[in-house]
Design an enzyme around this catalytic site. Structure first.
Site, PDB file in Angstrom:
ATOM      1  N   ASP A  69       0.814  -1.209   0.000  1.00 19.92           N
ATOM      2  CA  ASP A  69       0.000   0.000   0.000  1.00 19.92           C
ATOM      3  C   ASP A  69       0.853   1.268   0.000  1.00 19.92           C
ATOM      4  O   ASP A  69       0.473   2.286  -0.587  1.00 19.92           O
ATOM      5  CB  ASP A  69      -0.931   0.002   1.220  1.00 19.92           C
ATOM      6  CG  ASP A  69      -2.126  -0.925   1.032  1.00 19.92           C
ATOM      7  OD1 ASP A  69      -2.229  -1.533  -0.057  1.00 19.92           O
ATOM      8  OD2 ASP A  69      -2.951  -1.037   1.952  1.00 19.92           O
ATOM      9  N   GLY A  70       2.032   1.220   0.653  1.00 15.56           N
ATOM     10  CA  GLY A  70       2.901   2.392   0.663  1.00 15.56           C
ATOM     11  C   GLY A  70       3.367   2.766  -0.733  1.00 15.56           C
ATOM     12  O   GLY A  70       3.377   3.949  -1.107  1.00 15.56           O
ATOM     13  N   THR A 179      -8.319   3.800   7.237  1.00 11.05           N
ATOM     14  CA  THR A 179      -7.738   2.604   7.849  1.00 11.05           C
ATOM     15  C   THR A 179      -6.244   2.773   8.100  1.00 11.05           C
ATOM     16  O   THR A 179      -5.561   1.803   8.441  1.00 11.05           O
ATOM     17  CB  THR A 179      -7.972   1.371   6.957  1.00 11.05           C
ATOM     18  OG1 THR A 179      -7.540   1.666   5.624  1.00 11.05           O
ATOM     19  CG2 THR A 179      -9.437   0.989   6.929  1.00 11.05           C
TER      20      THR A 179
END
Length: 282
Positions: A69-70, A179
Site C-alpha cells: 500500500d505504501g 484505515t
C-alpha cells in the site's frame, strides 16, 4: 490497453524477478511496457517532491504497482497529475489497495488485456501552504518536528474558527485513508468509496477531543501558533507519509477535496468488509 508502466518497490522485488515477468508477459502479447524507477532528485515547481513523475510516460494507460500500500500511495500521488489508473500487486502483508497476490499475477494480466475489470474512483485531498502544494490519497498529517514537544495550532472549517489544540498533530484523511494513521489516532473506519473528510487530532492534551466527519466539500485550515512560552514552533505537513511541507509559527495550510482522483483498477469481487475482517484477525 496497449501502453503499460511498472512501478516497483525494489526492496520487495530485489532481483526484479516479478517486474521482468510482468514486462515479458505484456510484451509477448504485443503491448508496450516501461519500468519507472524512483527518482533520487526532487521535482518541485512549487510542489513537494514527486516520487516517480518524470519516469511515468504520459501515454501510459495503466500503471502496475509492485510492492504494498505504501508504494501504491507514492505512485498515486504521481499519477494524480497524469490521470492514469493503477493496479497493485501485493508483495508485502495484506493491504487494502494492492489487491493482486503474486500467485494471481498471470490471471490478473489476462483479465486486464481482456478488459475484464472495473475502475473505482477514489477521492484525494489537496493541500496548499508555504508556497507549496501537493495531493494525497490517504491523508495529510500536520505534526510536530521535534520528538519531545506538542504543537499549538488552530483549526478552521470553511474559514470559521473551530478549536485550538495542544497535541502531537492532526490527521486530515479521505475515506481511503481511514484505515491508516487516522484509525490509529482513534478515527472512524469509513468505506473507501465514500465522499467525506475525516479530522482526527493526534494525542490531544484535552479530554473532550473527538474525531470529526465532515462533508467532502469542506475546506480545513490548520494554523501553527506560538509555543506556550511564546517561542517559534516548528511543524511538518506530510502528504501520504512521503512529500512534506515545513511549517513554523504563523504558517497556514489549507486542505480541501482535490479535483483529481486516484483511479484504482478492480478485478476481484472481494468487499472492503472482507479485507477488513482479515485485518482484524491478524
Amino acid at each position: 490497453m496497449d501502453h503499460f508502466c511498472i512501478v516497483t518497490n525494489t526492496s520487495k522485488d530485489r532481483e526484479m524477478e516479478m517486474t521482468m515477468h510482468i514486462k515479458d508477459y505484456l510484451e509477448k502479447h504485443g503491448k508496450k511496457c516501461v519500468i519507472a524507477e524512483k527518482l533520487s532528485g526532487a521535482v518541485k515547481e512549487h510542489r513537494v517532491e514527486r516520487d516517480f513523475l518524470s519516469d511515468i510516460p504520459e501515454n501510459s494507460e495503466c500503471i502496475i504497482v509492485l510492492g504494498g500500500d505504501g508504494t501504491m500511495l507514492q505512485a498515486a500521488r504521481s499519477a494524480a497529475y497524469l490521470d492514469i489508473p493503477l493496479i497493485g500487486v501485493n508483495l508485502g502483508t495484506l493491504g487494502y489497495l494492492a489487491e493482486v497476490e503474486k500467485s494471481g499475477v498471470d490471471d490478473a494480466l489476462r483479465r486486464l488485456l481482456a478488459g475484464d475489470y472495473e475502475i473505482e474512483d477514489r477521492m484525494m485531498l489537496y493541500g496548499d501552504g508555504c508556497d507549496k502544494h501537493d495531493y494525497a490519497l490517504n491523508d495529510i498529517i500536520v505534526t510536530r518536528r521535534s520528538a519531545l514537544s506538542t504543537i499549538n495550532f488552530d483549526v478552521y472549517v470553511n474559514n470559521l474558527f473551530l478549536c485550538n489544540y495542544h497535541a502531537d498533530g492532526i490527521v486530515i484523511s479521505t475515506p481511503t485513508g481511514s484505515t491508516g494513521y487516522s484509525m490509529s489516532a482513534g478515527g472512524p473506519i469509513v468505506e473507501p468509496s465514500g465522499s467525506m473528510i475525516l479530522v482526527t487530532p493526534i494525542c490531544p492534551h484535552t479530554i473532550n477531543a473527538r474525531s470529526m466527519v465532515l462533508a467532502a466539500d469542506t475546506k480545513i485550515s490548520v494554523v501553527i501558533r506560538e509555543g506556550r512560552d511564546g517561542s517559534n514552533q516548528e511543524a511538518v505537513a506530510y502528504f501520504d507519509g512521503s512529500g512534506q511541507i515545513d511549517m513554523n509559527t504563523g504558517d497556514r495550510i489549507e486542505i480541501e477535496r482535490s479535483d483529481k482522483t486516484t483511479k484504482i483498477i478492480r478485478l476481484n469481487r472481494v468487499s472492503f468488509l472482507e479485507v477488513l475482517g482479515k485485518k482484524f484477525d491478524k
